[in-house]
Design an enzyme around this catalytic site. Structure first.
Site, PDB file in Angstrom:
ATOM      1  N   ASP A  77       0.855  -1.273   0.171  1.00 43.55           N
ATOM      2  CA  ASP A  77      -0.068   0.221  -0.449  1.00 43.55           C
ATOM      3  C   ASP A  77       0.759   1.275  -0.308  1.00 43.55           C
ATOM      4  OD1 ASP A  77       0.530  -0.727   2.422  1.00 43.55           O
ATOM      5  OD2 ASP A  77      -0.543   1.051   3.011  1.00 43.55           O
ATOM      6  N   GLU A 144       0.522  -1.327   5.585  1.00 42.17           N
ATOM      7  CA  GLU A 144       1.300  -1.461   6.038  1.00 42.17           C
ATOM      8  C   GLU A 144       1.005   0.533   6.950  1.00 42.17           C
ATOM      9  OE1 GLU A 144       5.465   0.788   7.781  1.00 42.17           O
ATOM     10  OE2 GLU A 144       3.724   1.490   6.152  1.00 42.17           O
TER      11      GLU A 144
END
Length: 484
Positions: A77, A144
């Site tokens: 991400d 994350e």
């Protein structure tokens, strides 16, 4: 999107490919599927788990098949930030990449070099038979940036290795060997409204702040737009009466990015409008002088006042509580480390504030390398919010990655750096959070180093990545895998 032609060519090929795929936190299914499809096409064993983490295995190069594996790890991400007037839709639009001298950046948005370059490095290694390396276990985790949910959900029992090369750092030449733990706090305060008539409406907007990563840039003294708005509203409240429009107080997009912009709408007696505008101009000039070179582009703008017949605003008691919580909540560096000179020990960032019809909310990212200090700061926010009649929810708690005094893997990384660069690397601790903290609790004998190329101004639309640094770091990565 133009085809990138820089070297290492396959690294930039994959970076461009994943930049076509929307991959903001919470929207990583597409890029996860891309990585799984890549593994299948390459004939590599892989797992795509229930939350869309991907683990890919590759045998060691010829003659190294029986060696102990090395784990390469990064996250799928990216932080989605853009300029106020940018029409980019992170849910569906590909990034527009721009080569600007030695750097690659995106058009008015974050680049996703954090941590897209890790994916690109790993895929370029996995597809090739050219490089010398032991067996590889490559981990791509989801989300994350919003709480490390992917690393938390990862089933590490499928892994055989314990030496981990985390590719989620943004400063070439620095090897990270420990990091802070963290927790997120979502503070919510119920609000009430009242109707007013024949009031002057004025929009107020704070723009031009630098922003940045709430871990790596928290010690730079950069101004937080949400906190500055709180200070401005308190300043105005000492001069005259005004109301805050319902659902019109907001700032920031991510709890782990220092907010660059904030806005509100105020209502006041028409005869006070010019006084309000003058007070805001005066406050802006005071802040420009106070912040100096730290925030040279700061602007506080106001619209021309417009008379409005009816409007819903926060009730006086709700407005007082909102202003108190916004103005008095802690923010920024709270404590410096007594063990490591220059290292932030404990901090927090008010990344998002939002007012709707029923609730005023504030989202904080707390970080600390000391577990008890992290808990104490969390409890302070809970106490402050509950005292005002609200609720503070804490989640996404992750542990610190503790320094390993005797690390064979770290020594190999240092020696490889000496061979590639002809000098010593810096070995440092990081105040920002890395997934190494979570993985260290999951992998027996965990021994890790975090590294990466130069990526500047991450978590802001000014994010850019050095092309030359990507090449040098690629050479260094290959040397580590050759020597390990």
């Amino acid at each position: 999107m133009r085809k990138l032609t820089m070297k290492p060519s396959r690294v930039f090929y994959y970076f461009e490919e994943i930049s076509r795929i929307p991959r903001g936190s919470g929207n990583t299914k597409g890029v996860s599927d891309f990585c799984a499809a890549f593994a299948k096409e390459q004939g590599l064993d892989y797992i795509q788990d229930a939350v869309n983490n991907v683990v890919i295995w590759k045998e060691g190069s010829k003659g190294r098949e029986q060696e102990e594996p090395v784990i390469l790890q990064g996250h799928l991400d990216m932080v989605c930030e853009k300029n106020l007037d940018c029409a980019h839709d992170f849910k569906k639009d590909p990034l527009t990449l721009i080569v600007d001298g030695d750097c690659i950046r995106a058009d008015q948005t974050t680049l996703g070099g954090d941590d897209g370059i890790a994916i690109a490095y790993a895929l370029a290694i996995l597809e090739s038979s050219e490089y010398s390396h032991p067996p590889l276990e490559v981990i791509f985790t989801i989300d994350e940036e919003t709480g490390m949910q992917g690393a938390t959900a990862l089933d590490a029992s499928v892994l055989k290795g314990h030496r981990v090369l985390n590719l989620d750092s943004e400063e070439e030449g620095i090897l990270l060997t420990s990091c802070a733990g963290g927790v997120k706090c979502h503070c919510q305060l119920p609000v009430n409204h009242v109707e007013v008539e024949h009031m002057a409406r004025m929009e107020v907007e704070i723009t031009g702040l630098s922003g940045g990563h709430s871990g790596t840039e928290i010690d730079k003294g950069r101004c937080n737009a949400n906190k500055l708005m709180g200070r401005l509203l308190f300043h105005l409240s000492q001069k005259f009466s005004f109301g805050i429009a319902s659902s019109r107080l907001s700032g920031g997009l991510q709890d782990n990015a220092i907010p660059r912009e904030a806005r509100t709408v105020l209502f006041m007696e028409p005869e006070l409008a010019e006084q309000a505008a003058e007070e805001i101009r005066s406050f802006c000039q005071m802040m420009k002088e106070e912040l100096g070179r730290k925030e040279p582009e700061l602007q506080i703008g106001t619209s021309l006042p417009v008379l409005q017949e009816k409007q819903s605003i926060l009730s006086p008691s709700s407005a007082q509580k909102v202003l108190f919580l916004l103005h008095q909540s802690p923010n920024g560096v709270q404590e410096m480390s007594s063990e490591i000179s220059g290292l932030v020990e404990t901090s927090l960032n008010l990344g998002i504030m939002h007012l709707d019809e029923h609730m005023f909310t504030m989202d904080f990212a707390i970080r600390s390398s000391v577990g008890s200090a992290k808990v104490a700061l969390r409890d302070k926010l809970i106490y402050l919010t509950e005292f005002l009649g609200g609720e503070c929810l804490a989640d996404g708690d992750y542990p610190a990655w503790e320094f390993k005094r005797d690390s064979e893997f770290r020594e190999i990384c240092i020696q490889a750096y000496q061979q590639v660069y002809g000098k010593e690397p810096e070995v440092k601790a990081l105040h920002a959070g890395l997934e190494c903290g979570i993985l260290s609790d999951k992998i027996k004998g965990f021994d890790a180093v975090s590294m990466g190329p130069d990526v500047y101004d991450i978590h802001t639309p000014q994010e850019r990545m050095s092309i030359a640094s990507v090449q040098r770091t690629w050479d260094y990565l290959l040397k580590i895998l050759e020597m390990v």
